[in-house]
Design a protein around this motif. Structure first.
Motif, PDB file in Angstrom:
ATOM      1  N   ARG A  38       0.849  -1.391   0.090  1.00  0.00           N
ATOM      2  CA  ARG A  38      -0.055   0.057   0.067  1.00  0.00           C
ATOM      3  C   ARG A  38       0.805   1.238   0.065  1.00  0.00           C
ATOM      4  NH1 ARG A  38      -2.694  -0.431   6.055  1.00  0.00           N
ATOM      5  NH2 ARG A  38      -0.741   0.073   7.373  1.00  0.00           N
ATOM      6  N   VAL A  48       2.224  -4.940   3.107  1.00  0.00           N
ATOM      7  CA  VAL A  48       1.327  -5.110   4.077  1.00  0.00           C
ATOM      8  C   VAL A  48       1.195  -6.474   4.239  1.00  0.00           C
ATOM      9  CG1 VAL A  48      -1.150  -4.975   4.134  1.00  0.00           C
ATOM     10  CG2 VAL A  48      -0.030  -3.127   2.957  1.00  0.00           C
ATOM     11  N   SER A  62       1.640  -3.464  11.652  1.00  0.00           N
ATOM     12  CA  SER A  62       0.662  -2.510  11.722  1.00  0.00           C
ATOM     13  C   SER A  62      -0.706  -3.126  11.429  1.00  0.00           C
ATOM     14  CB  SER A  62       0.801  -1.295  10.883  1.00  0.00           C
ATOM     15  OG  SER A  62       0.990  -1.562   9.492  1.00  0.00           O
ATOM     16  N   VAL A  63      -0.665  -4.324  10.784  1.00  0.00           N
ATOM     17  CA  VAL A  63      -2.084  -4.938  10.492  1.00  0.00           C
ATOM     18  C   VAL A  63      -2.203  -6.400  10.887  1.00  0.00           C
ATOM     19  CG1 VAL A  63      -1.849  -3.682   8.233  1.00  0.00           C
ATOM     20  CG2 VAL A  63      -1.071  -6.001   8.390  1.00  0.00           C
ATOM     21  N   PHE A  67      -5.548  -8.000   9.389  1.00  0.00           N
ATOM     22  CA  PHE A  67      -5.818  -8.348   8.039  1.00  0.00           C
ATOM     23  C   PHE A  67      -5.298  -9.870   8.109  1.00  0.00           C
ATOM     24  CE2 PHE A  67      -4.722  -3.879   6.275  1.00  0.00           C
ATOM     25  CZ  PHE A  67      -5.605  -3.195   6.896  1.00  0.00           C
ATOM     26  N   MET A  82      -9.605  -7.238   5.355  1.00  0.00           N
ATOM     27  CA  MET A  82      -9.205  -6.224   6.319  1.00  0.00           C
ATOM     28  C   MET A  82     -10.387  -5.989   7.274  1.00  0.00           C
ATOM     29  SD  MET A  82      -7.256  -3.639   3.397  1.00  0.00           S
ATOM     30  CE  MET A  82      -8.766  -3.257   2.584  1.00  0.00           C
ATOM     31  N   MET A  85     -10.872  -1.725  10.520  1.00  0.00           N
ATOM     32  CA  MET A  85     -10.009  -0.796   9.824  1.00  0.00           C
ATOM     33  C   MET A  85      -9.848   0.633  10.387  1.00  0.00           C
ATOM     34  SD  MET A  85     -10.951  -1.719   6.141  1.00  0.00           S
ATOM     35  CE  MET A  85      -9.646  -0.965   5.452  1.00  0.00           C
ATOM     36  N   LYS A  86      -8.502   1.052  10.365  1.00  0.00           N
ATOM     37  CA  LYS A  86      -8.463   2.380  10.893  1.00  0.00           C
ATOM     38  C   LYS A  86      -8.212   3.331  10.023  1.00  0.00           C
ATOM     39  CE  LYS A  86      -5.708  -0.026  14.712  1.00  0.00           C
ATOM     40  NZ  LYS A  86      -4.429  -0.351  15.169  1.00  0.00           N
ATOM     41  N   ASP A  89      -5.189   3.034   7.572  1.00  0.00           N
ATOM     42  CA  ASP A  89      -5.212   2.356   6.579  1.00  0.00           C
ATOM     43  C   ASP A  89      -5.395   2.794   5.255  1.00  0.00           C
ATOM     44  OD1 ASP A  89      -6.744  -0.088   8.710  1.00  0.00           O
ATOM     45  OD2 ASP A  89      -4.408  -0.121   8.323  1.00  0.00           O
ATOM     46  N   TYR A  93      -3.942   0.402  -2.734  1.00  0.00           N
ATOM     47  CA  TYR A  93      -3.351  -0.901  -2.280  1.00  0.00           C
ATOM     48  C   TYR A  93      -3.012  -1.633  -3.788  1.00  0.00           C
ATOM     49  CZ  TYR A  93      -4.716  -0.597   2.626  1.00  0.00           C
ATOM     50  OH  TYR A  93      -4.728  -0.442   3.651  1.00  0.00           O
TER      51      TYR A  93
END
Length: 115
Positions: A38, A48, A62-63, A67, A82, A85-86, A89, A93
């Motif tokens: 991403r 990612v 971070s994921v 994910f 996913m 989600m934040k 994010d 992608y």
């Protein structure tokens, strides 16, 4: 050279879910690594998640836990589920295929998470 086409991006609220798909033009079973990257505005492209030919998956810190990368060899497709989600994010992608001697990228799909 394999061709990759992503789909499934869009707008989602924080805490929501999206599933990205990456359709390959040929059988992906022989591809060494399939991955999702991403790139957020003004940022470098980052890895990612990746999955090897034997099914081993790795994730960016971070994921992790949110994910999940998976493959469907019968459909020549790689997915990125996913969840939770934040806002951070939000990015374009990209699907990526490591074929050893050659690599391939998809055109990218925009994911936007509203806070």
């Amino acid at each position: 050279q394999v061709q990759l086409v992503e789909s499934g991006g869009g707008l989602v609220q924080a805490g929501g879910s999206l599933r990205l798909s990456c359709a390959a033009s040929r059988n992906i079973f022989s591809i060494l690594v399939m991955a999702w990257y991403r790139q957020a505005p003004g940022q470098q492209r980052e890895l990612v998640a990746a999955i090897t030919r034997d099914g081993t998956a790795n994730y960016a810190d971070s994921v992790k836990g949110r994910f999940t990368i998976s493959t469907d060899n019968a459909k020549n497709t790689v997915y990125l589920q996913m969840n939770s989600m934040k806002h951070e994010d939000t990015a374009v992608y990209y699907c990526f295929a490591d074929q050893g001697a050659q690599n391939a990228w998809g055109q990218g799909t925009q994911v936007t998470v509203s806070s």
